[in-house]
Structure formats: structure tokens, C-alpha cells
Design a protein around this motif. Structure first.
Motif, mmCIF file in Angstrom:
data_model
loop_
_atom_site.group_PDB
_atom_site.id
_atom_site.type_symbol
_atom_site.label_atom_id
_atom_site.label_comp_id
_atom_site.label_asym_id
_atom_site.label_seq_id
_atom_site.Cartn_x
_atom_site.Cartn_y
_atom_site.Cartn_z
ATOM 1 N N PHE A 85 20.610 3.425 -1.866
ATOM 2 C CA PHE A 85 19.210 3.623 -2.212
ATOM 3 C C PHE A 85 19.020 5.022 -2.810
ATOM 4 C CE2 PHE A 85 18.150 0.467 1.281
ATOM 5 C CZ PHE A 85 17.590 -0.471 0.416
ATOM 6 N N SER A 86 18.198 5.105 -3.826
ATOM 7 C CA SER A 86 17.789 6.425 -4.319
ATOM 8 C C SER A 86 16.797 7.023 -3.319
ATOM 9 C CB SER A 86 17.133 6.295 -5.685
ATOM 10 O OG SER A 86 15.903 5.578 -5.578
ATOM 11 N N LEU A 87 16.466 8.309 -3.503
ATOM 12 C CA LEU A 87 15.515 8.946 -2.603
ATOM 13 C C LEU A 87 14.174 8.219 -2.644
ATOM 14 C CD1 LEU A 87 14.664 11.210 -0.692
ATOM 15 C CD2 LEU A 87 14.131 12.610 -2.714
ATOM 16 N N GLY A 88 13.706 7.870 -3.847
ATOM 17 C CA GLY A 88 12.437 7.153 -3.970
ATOM 18 C C GLY A 88 12.468 5.811 -3.272
ATOM 19 N N GLU A 89 13.592 5.107 -3.374
ATOM 20 C CA GLU A 89 13.718 3.806 -2.720
ATOM 21 C C GLU A 89 13.776 3.956 -1.206
ATOM 22 O OE1 GLU A 89 16.099 1.289 -6.178
ATOM 23 O OE2 GLU A 89 17.218 2.574 -4.795
ATOM 24 N N LEU A 90 14.391 5.035 -0.717
ATOM 25 C CA LEU A 90 14.400 5.294 0.726
ATOM 26 C C LEU A 90 12.977 5.508 1.239
ATOM 27 C CD1 LEU A 90 17.459 7.704 1.174
ATOM 28 C CD2 LEU A 90 17.238 5.393 2.106
ATOM 29 N N VAL A 91 12.199 6.263 0.474
ATOM 30 C CA VAL A 91 10.801 6.492 0.861
ATOM 31 C C VAL A 91 10.049 5.164 0.872
ATOM 32 C CG1 VAL A 91 8.648 7.664 0.276
ATOM 33 C CG2 VAL A 91 10.825 8.848 -0.018
ATOM 34 N N ASP A 92 10.307 4.298 -0.118
ATOM 35 C CA ASP A 92 9.664 2.981 -0.158
ATOM 36 C C ASP A 92 9.980 2.186 1.104
ATOM 37 O OD1 ASP A 92 8.610 3.473 -2.640
ATOM 38 O OD2 ASP A 92 10.202 2.440 -3.738
ATOM 39 N N GLN A 93 11.262 2.174 1.491
ATOM 40 C CA GLN A 93 11.691 1.396 2.656
ATOM 41 C C GLN A 93 11.035 1.919 3.934
ATOM 42 O OE1 GLN A 93 13.612 -1.357 2.593
ATOM 43 N NE2 GLN A 93 13.762 -1.238 0.370
ATOM 44 N N VAL A 94 11.039 3.228 4.104
ATOM 45 C CA VAL A 94 10.472 3.815 5.322
ATOM 46 C C VAL A 94 8.955 3.627 5.349
ATOM 47 C CG1 VAL A 94 10.113 5.968 6.589
ATOM 48 C CG2 VAL A 94 12.353 5.457 5.617
ATOM 49 N N ALA A 95 8.309 3.789 4.197
ATOM 50 C CA ALA A 95 6.859 3.616 4.148
ATOM 51 C C ALA A 95 6.476 2.181 4.512
ATOM 52 C CB ALA A 95 6.336 3.970 2.757
ATOM 53 N N MET A 96 7.224 1.211 3.998
ATOM 54 C CA MET A 96 6.936 -0.185 4.333
ATOM 55 C C MET A 96 7.192 -0.450 5.810
ATOM 56 S SD MET A 96 5.858 -3.104 3.510
ATOM 57 C CE MET A 96 5.714 -2.923 1.736
ATOM 58 N N LEU A 97 8.281 0.112 6.344
ATOM 59 C CA LEU A 97 8.579 -0.064 7.763
ATOM 60 C C LEU A 97 7.490 0.566 8.623
ATOM 61 C CD1 LEU A 97 10.725 -1.128 9.782
ATOM 62 C CD2 LEU A 97 11.692 1.160 9.779
ATOM 63 N N PHE A 98 6.972 1.705 8.168
ATOM 64 C CA PHE A 98 5.915 2.385 8.915
ATOM 65 C C PHE A 98 4.680 1.499 9.016
ATOM 66 C CE2 PHE A 98 2.119 5.068 9.011
ATOM 67 C CZ PHE A 98 2.371 5.833 10.136
ATOM 68 N N LEU A 99 4.326 0.853 7.902
ATOM 69 C CA LEU A 99 3.138 0.007 7.897
ATOM 70 C C LEU A 99 3.392 -1.303 8.626
ATOM 71 C CD1 LEU A 99 0.306 -0.832 6.995
ATOM 72 C CD2 LEU A 99 1.295 -1.562 4.819
ATOM 73 N N ALA A 100 4.445 -2.008 8.232
ATOM 74 C CA ALA A 100 4.673 -3.360 8.749
ATOM 75 C C ALA A 100 5.370 -3.367 10.105
ATOM 76 C CB ALA A 100 5.512 -4.163 7.743
ATOM 77 N N GLY A 101 6.122 -2.313 10.412
ATOM 78 C CA GLY A 101 6.904 -2.325 11.646
ATOM 79 C C GLY A 101 6.419 -1.381 12.717
ATOM 80 N N HIS A 102 5.562 -0.446 12.362
ATOM 81 C CA HIS A 102 5.065 0.510 13.356
ATOM 82 C C HIS A 102 3.595 0.273 13.677
ATOM 83 C CE1 HIS A 102 2.866 4.275 14.300
ATOM 84 N NE2 HIS A 102 3.819 4.430 15.177
ATOM 85 N N GLU A 103 2.774 0.254 12.641
ATOM 86 C CA GLU A 103 1.331 0.111 12.848
ATOM 87 C C GLU A 103 0.990 -1.208 13.530
ATOM 88 O OE1 GLU A 103 -2.819 0.332 12.730
ATOM 89 O OE2 GLU A 103 -1.267 1.872 12.653
ATOM 90 N N THR A 104 1.619 -2.307 13.093
ATOM 91 C CA THR A 104 1.320 -3.618 13.675
ATOM 92 C C THR A 104 1.746 -3.678 15.138
ATOM 93 O OG1 THR A 104 3.402 -4.399 12.720
ATOM 94 C CG2 THR A 104 1.392 -4.882 11.497
ATOM 95 N N SER A 105 2.946 -3.180 15.433
ATOM 96 C CA SER A 105 3.431 -3.200 16.818
ATOM 97 C C SER A 105 2.579 -2.297 17.704
ATOM 98 C CB SER A 105 4.905 -2.751 16.874
ATOM 99 O OG SER A 105 5.728 -3.635 16.153
ATOM 100 N N ALA A 106 2.207 -1.126 17.180
ATOM 101 C CA ALA A 106 1.376 -0.202 17.958
ATOM 102 C C ALA A 106 0.012 -0.818 18.260
ATOM 103 C CB ALA A 106 1.210 1.110 17.197
ATOM 104 N N SER A 107 -0.559 -1.520 17.271
ATOM 105 C CA SER A 107 -1.846 -2.177 17.486
ATOM 106 C C SER A 107 -1.735 -3.230 18.583
ATOM 107 C CB SER A 107 -2.320 -2.819 16.178
ATOM 108 O OG SER A 107 -3.469 -3.610 16.396
ATOM 109 N N ALA A 108 -0.698 -4.068 18.505
ATOM 110 C CA ALA A 108 -0.535 -5.124 19.505
ATOM 111 C C ALA A 108 -0.271 -4.553 20.894
ATOM 112 C CB ALA A 108 0.605 -6.059 19.091
#
Length: 291
Positions: A85-108
Motif C-alpha cells: 500500500f502507498s501512504l495514501g492507501e494506508l490512510v484510506d484503509q485506516v480511515a475506513m476501519l476507524f469508521l466501519a470498525g471502531h465507531e460502529t462497535s463503540a456505539s453498540a
């Protein structure tokens, strides 16, 4: 700063999404769009700063990186080109994980704590199960099978408070749905919040009852009306991981703390990108074993 920026981003999301759903994007206020993009840029910039330090250290061959999800992303290689992954793609992956994998779990998990705090009997049953299964040792992936009630508490939380209360899909072709013509390209809104509380699908749908999943009569309800992670080819790929992660976190919390409601504090669910309590959720946490 990430938390504050994400709260602003979430609050603006409905104003930007609803006009798009109804095909009237021109109703979006430029000021709201600018504020949303500014919040997203701030989140991404903060994440990039953290990721860049690790990325650059790896490029320089400096020391062993921590064993975490970012390390897995950096070690990943394209199966066809062999490129990382390029640096930009790494940021994309982490940003998506933050939204879909952190925020949703924290809400539940927030709602799971609320439900347990208001049902002392179920909470004590969960505590007993956790102590018998784990004692004081660190939870492991294999413990999930023995934490049946804990697992079911989280499943029931996802039914009553699905992290994503509604989502839209675009009709791939002309079709008929409940005697209504749906043209190709039309937006169809699906609401887990309503389906999970449908009285023709669920027995006593508004009640918190984790034991419902131990009965065979709930299987049909699960098949017909349980979609906290969407369904079909657009379903959430990390659903199993999220369930296991959250169940172990919940087990660890109940083992350490007794959860109680704060008198007069009744959370009001609001729909943003996720279903969250308006103004937050206040609970009383007492360390287990404390007087």
C-alpha cells in the motif's frame, strides 16, 4: 481532536445524505458541505500524521514495529504486482476501519452497557458466566464459545440499537416491490431499526431479552428480520470479527465493573451515521469488589 471532528462530521451527515437519496442534491447547503469536508480533512490529517511516522520508520528499516492492524496493512502485498500500500492507501484503509470498525462497535457497546445497567439480573448472570469462564486471565478468541450469554447480550443489543439505523441501496433493474414500481436507479431505503422491532417478525420486540436466542423459535426471526450488518453481497465483511471483539470487550468490562444507571438520565437515540445517544450516555461504574 479526532473525536470532536468526527462528532461534527456525524451531525452533518444526515443533511448531506438525505437530499442525495431523494435526488435533490441542490438542496445541500454549501456551508454544510464545506464544514463536512473540513471535518473529514481534519480526521484524515490526524490519522496520516500517526501513520506517516510508522510508514517512514519502516522504509528506513528502523526497529520492529508493534504487532497491530497497521502493521498488517503495511505488510500486505498486492497478489498481482507484489506492491505494498502507498501512504495514501494506508490512510484510506485506516480511515475506513476507524469508521466501519471502531465507531460502529463503540456505539453498540455503549448501548450494551446501558441495557445491562438497567437489567441487574442479566448483568449478574453475565458476570457469573465471565468469572466461570475466564477467572482473572486475559480473554482469548477461543473463549467466545463458552461466553454464550455474553454473546447473546451483544446480539440483542444489535437488534434493539443497530449501529446503522438505515441504509440505502440502488435498484439494479426495474422491479415491483409490495405492488409499487421501483425503476432502475431508484434509491431504496432499508431500516434495520424498524425491521428489528417489527411485531410480525419478533416476539415482544421492544423488550431486552438475550435469552430469546437460546430458543428455536427465534431462528425464523433471525432469518427474516435480523440485519445489523446489512445482508447479501454488500454485507459488512468484518461482521464476525466485530461480534467477537465486542463480546470479549463486554466480558472484560462486566468482570471489572458493576454498571448502574444514573437517576434521571434517560438516553435518547438519534440517527447520525450511527445510532448514538444524544448528549452521550452517563452510567455509574463501581469496581467489582469495592465497598
Amino acid at each position: 481532536r479526532v473525536f470532536a471532528a468526527f462528532a461534527r462530521f456525524q451531525a452533518l451527515a444526515p443533511r448531506l445524505m438525505l437530499p442525495s437519496l431523494y435526488g435533490v442534491r441542490w438542496l445541500v447547503w454549501p456551508w454544510d458541505l464545506w464544514r463536512s469536508r473540513r471535518a473529514a480533512h481534519e480526521i484524515r490529517s490526524l490519522l496520516e500524521r500517526l501513520i506517516r511516522a510508522r510508514h517512514d520508520a519502516l522504509q528506513r528499516g528502523e526497529g520492529a514495529a508493534p504487532t497491530d492492524i497497521l502493521s498488517a496493512f503495511m505488510a500486505a502485498r498486492d497478489p498481482q504486482t507484489g506492491e505494498p500500500f502507498s501512504l495514501g492507501e494506508l490512510v484510506d484503509q485506516v480511515a475506513m476501519l476507524f469508521l466501519a470498525g471502531h465507531e460502529t462497535s463503540a456505539s453498540a457497546l455503549t448501548w450494551a452497557c446501558h441495557l445491562l445497567a438497567n437489567d441487574a439480573k442479566v448483568q449478574e448472570r453475565v458476570h457469573t458466566e465471565v468469572m466461570e469462564t475466564l477467572g482473572q486471565r486475559t480473554p482469548e478468541h477461543g473463549d467466545i464459545k463458552a461466553l454464550t450469554l455474553t454473546w447473546n447480550v451483544f446480539r440483542e443489543t444489535l437488534r434493539l440499537f443497530p449501529p446503522v439505523g438505515f441504509f440505502s441501496r440502488e435498484a439494479a433493474q426495474d422491479c415491483t416491490m409490495r405492488d409499487k414500481n421501483v425503476p432502475q436507479g431508484a434509491s431504496v431505503v432499508v431500516s434495520p431499526w424498524l425491521i428489528h422491532r417489527h411485531r410480525e417478525i419478533w416476539r415482544d420486540p421492544d423488550a431486552f431479552d438475550p435469552d430469546r436466542y437460546a430458543n428455536d423459535d427465534s431462528k425464523e426471526s433471525l432469518n427474516q428480520g435480523y440485519l445489523p450488518f446489512c445482508m447479501g453481497p454488500r454485507g459488512f465483511m468484518g461482521a464476525t470479527f466485530a461480534l467477537q471483539e465486542a463480546a470479549l470487550i463486554l466480558a472484560s468490562m462486566v468482570r471489572r465493573f458493576k454498571l448502574e444507571p444514573v437517576p434521571g438520565e434517560v438516553p435518547k437515540p438519534v440517527g447520525r451515521l450511527t445510532i448514538r445517544p444524544s448528549g452521550g450516555l452517563r452510567l455509574k461504574l463501581t469496581p467489582r469488589g469495592a465497598p
